[in-house]
Design a protein around this motif. Structure first.
Motif, mmCIF file in Angstrom:
data_model
loop_
_atom_site.group_PDB
_atom_site.id
_atom_site.type_symbol
_atom_site.label_atom_id
_atom_site.label_comp_id
_atom_site.label_asym_id
_atom_site.label_seq_id
_atom_site.Cartn_x
_atom_site.Cartn_y
_atom_site.Cartn_z
ATOM 1 N N LEU A 98 -39.078 15.147 -51.064
ATOM 2 C CA LEU A 98 -37.715 15.410 -51.528
ATOM 3 C C LEU A 98 -37.029 14.145 -52.019
ATOM 4 N N HIS A 99 -36.009 14.343 -52.823
ATOM 5 C CA HIS A 99 -35.324 13.246 -53.519
ATOM 6 C C HIS A 99 -33.899 13.066 -53.000
ATOM 7 N N THR A 100 -33.388 11.848 -53.163
ATOM 8 C CA THR A 100 -31.998 11.573 -52.769
ATOM 9 C C THR A 100 -31.283 10.912 -53.956
ATOM 10 N N ASP B 34 -38.443 9.406 -53.382
ATOM 11 C CA ASP B 34 -37.758 9.215 -54.660
ATOM 12 C C ASP B 34 -38.741 8.708 -55.705
ATOM 13 N N HIS B 35 -38.295 8.770 -56.967
ATOM 14 C CA HIS B 35 -39.185 8.355 -58.055
ATOM 15 C C HIS B 35 -39.395 6.851 -58.064
ATOM 16 N N SER B 36 -40.508 6.438 -58.688
ATOM 17 C CA SER B 36 -40.808 5.010 -58.811
ATOM 18 C C SER B 36 -40.331 4.486 -60.165
ATOM 19 N N ILE C 253 -42.583 7.831 -51.226
ATOM 20 C CA ILE C 253 -42.306 7.589 -52.642
ATOM 21 C C ILE C 253 -43.000 8.675 -53.453
ATOM 22 N N GLU C 254 -42.394 9.077 -54.555
ATOM 23 C CA GLU C 254 -43.153 9.855 -55.536
ATOM 24 C C GLU C 254 -43.530 8.853 -56.608
ATOM 25 N N CYS C 255 -44.747 8.329 -56.480
ATOM 26 C CA CYS C 255 -45.168 7.200 -57.288
ATOM 27 C C CYS C 255 -45.865 7.677 -58.558
HETATM 28 ZN ZN LIG Z 1 -40.343 15.120 -57.148
#
Ligand SMILES: [Zn+2]
Ligand SMILES: [Zn+2]
Length: 561
Positions: A343-345, A373-375, A412-414
């Motif tokens: 999940l993302h913030t 979160d995205h990289s 991380i969503e790397c």
């Molecule tokens: Zn995602």
């Protein structure tokens, strides 16, 4: 529609088809019966309850049986069989609201129209208005009916339907007449998209339940309303068919209307071999038509010699054989996933803070979440660089100190870059608890390139799972060109997970690939990919996919912790 009007309209329809078929004698009998029912001052239901239907002049044994069937089930077997026997095209045209057998026949014979598309073409060209008995107004009505019909064919994302169904069920339960309620069909099977909703209500007071249904707040238009069956459109043109059933016949209806068609066909074949007849009203003894079971699905499946089959499996993909041999999987339960692993913030493109996501996750009964979160490569989503990632890590430490019985994982969503390397070096990834590696660019590359790109990420020691592995967006974007089997083999060998992404338009992996992954020994992670607190609920959709993919507790990474 009152029950008198509902009964009469079906009798008229039968009469009309009989006329077309030149069966004038029976047609007249049905027409007279329909007229009698229309002119009754008493409720036909009352007459039936008193057992005096056949006292009505012109209503004999067979028409009386038809009336009872209509009152109990809202339809008639005779009508259905007659419809089947009509010339090509007539039945399809009769799918349109306001088009009965006579008009449909007219289109077929006079204009040589055999399907709805041809009718639409003719109406647009103004060819209908010139037919005898038609005109511009009727032509416009036909176009409206076609529009409604086509809207009915569009499918909705399962995730967009969930809140609607919750609201509908809650509303219906507000009536004490409602005994049991369920949305059957592909919704109950948790297919990724849903065409329309089949609401089944077990009720001891049919009239009250029926009135409750058509007074539901989000209704946009009532298409038809009868005591046992009504059809409405909700906002956005979602069609809901409501059937009101006696509690003792509820299981049979639920089984029948849950489908799938393929599952039910197979089940009926097995029934025949055992001397049974199975339909929406129950399981019957073939020889004497005696009812054997109808109240619960369990009874029906058990009498057919098998275990009850969870709806998510009813696709005729081997579940019937497994149920017969008592080797159905113990599907993962909706409450068995303990954490959300994606999940993302607002550190990247989410809307909420870490703490707000924690609060939401707790309210869904979870024990942990992995903040992914995205990289940095994904600049458009404010991807994190090394520096911000390390700051986020410190904040997570602080939050964890305040929490008991809940844990926030550093993740991380790397991005997997074009060359198959990850967006961060191993020295950074090694300090994280959970690494989702995903592709967000270069979707159009060939199969070999895409497959190698993902496999090289799988070979990175720090990768925990591959996010949304095929990249498809339902109804919008096809999966990447990918040799999924090779990806699965590599994942199994490297003990890297593959994700079931629960976001409503992703559901990636899908059900069939999920099952394949399990067979190849891959463990699956389920993530909501929530970008806002309420979206943590999408975890449920991921679990639905897992269940449709025959997954059990041990096949899923986040049942543990
Ligand atoms: Zn995602
Ligand atoms: Zn992603």
């Amino acid at each position: 529609m009152s029950s008198n009007a509902e009964v009469a309209s079906i009798l008229y329809e039968i009469a009309e088809i009989l006329t077309i078929k030149n069966d004038r004698f029976r047609s007249r009998a049905y027409q007279q019966a329909a007229q009698r029912i229309t002119s009754l001052t008493e409720d036909v239901k009352k007459i039936r309850e008193n057992g005096t239907l056949e006292d009505i002049p012109g209503i004999g044994k067979s028409i009386s049986a038809t009336i009872i069937e209509i009152l109990d089930y809202g339809q008639s077997t005779i009508l259905e069989e007659l419809k089947e026997s009509l010339p090509k095209g007539v039945q399809e045209l009769m799918e349109l609201e306001g088009i009965g057998p006579r008009i449909a026949m007219k289109f077929v014979t006079e204009l040589k129209i055999v399907n709805i598309d041809q009718l639409e073409q003719a109406a647009k060209e103004g060819k209908i208005r010139d037919l005898r008995g038609f005109g511009e107004k009727k032509e416009a009505n036909i176009l409206q009916s076609i529009k409604d019909y086509k809207n009915r064919q569009t499918r909705f994302l399962l995730g967009s339907i969930l809140p609607v169904v919750d609201e509908m069920v809650l509303w219906m339960k507000g009536s004490s007449s409602v005994n049991k309620i369920e949305v059957a069909g592909s919704f109950r099977r948790k297919k990724e998209t849903v065409g329309d909703l089949d609401l089944l209500v077990a009720s001891n007071n049919v009239d009250e339940s029926s009135e409750r249904f058509i007074s539901m707040p989000p209704i946009e238009r009532i298409v038809s309303h009868g005591p046992t069956r009504s059809t409405v459109y909700l906002k956005g043109h979602l069609q809901v068919d409501c059937r009101i059933i006696k509690p003792e016949a509820y299981g049979a209806a639920l089984q029948y209307f849950t489908g799938s068609k393929e599952h039910n066909v197979k089940l009926r074949t097995i029934g025949v071999k055992l001397g049974y007849k199975l339909n929406e009203y129950g399981l019957f003894n073939r020889e004497n038509d005696e009812l054997v079971a109808s109240e619960t699905e369990e009874e029906i499946y058990n009498l057919l010699g098998m275990d009850w089959i969870p709806p998510e499996l009813r696709e005729n993909r081997g579940e019937i054989e497994a149920a017969l041999e008592r080797r159905l999987p113990h599907l993962i339960g909706y409450n068995e996933v303990k954490g959300d692993l994606h999940l993302h913030t607002n550190w990247s493109d989410g809307t909420a803070s870490i703490f707000e996501m924690v609060e939401a996750a707790k309210s869904y009964g979870l024990k942990y979440i992995a903040i992914c979160d995205h990289s940095k490569s994904l600049a458009i989503a404010h991807g994190l660089d090394e520096d911000r990632l390390s700051k986020q890590g410190k904040e997570i430490d602080k939050i964890n100190k305040k929490l008991d019985d809940f844990k926030v994982l550093k993740g991380i969503e790397c991005d997997i870059k074009a060359d198959g390397n990850l967006d961060f070096p191993k020295s950074v990834l090694k300090d994280l608890d959970f690494v989702v590696a995903s592709i967000h660019s270069g979707f159009k590359n060939d199969e070999k390139t895409m497959t190698e790109r993902i496999i090289s990420a799988i070979h990175n020691d720090h990768v925990s799972t591959i996010g949304h592995p095929t990249g498809r967006i339902i109804q919008k974007r096809s999966p990447y060109q990918l040799n999924l089997e090779k990806v699965m083999e590599a994942a199994a060998q490297q003990k890297v997970g593959l994700e079931i992404n629960g976001f409503p338009d992703r559901l990636d992996l899908d059900d069939i690939s999920t099952r394949k992954a399990k067979e190849l020994g891959v463990k699956l992670s389920i993530g909501s990919d929530a970008h806002a607190p309420s979206q943590i609920n999408f975890l449920k959709l991921g679990i639905s996919v897992a269940r449709r993919g025959w997954l059990e507790y041990n096949d899923v990474i986040n049942t543990k912790f």
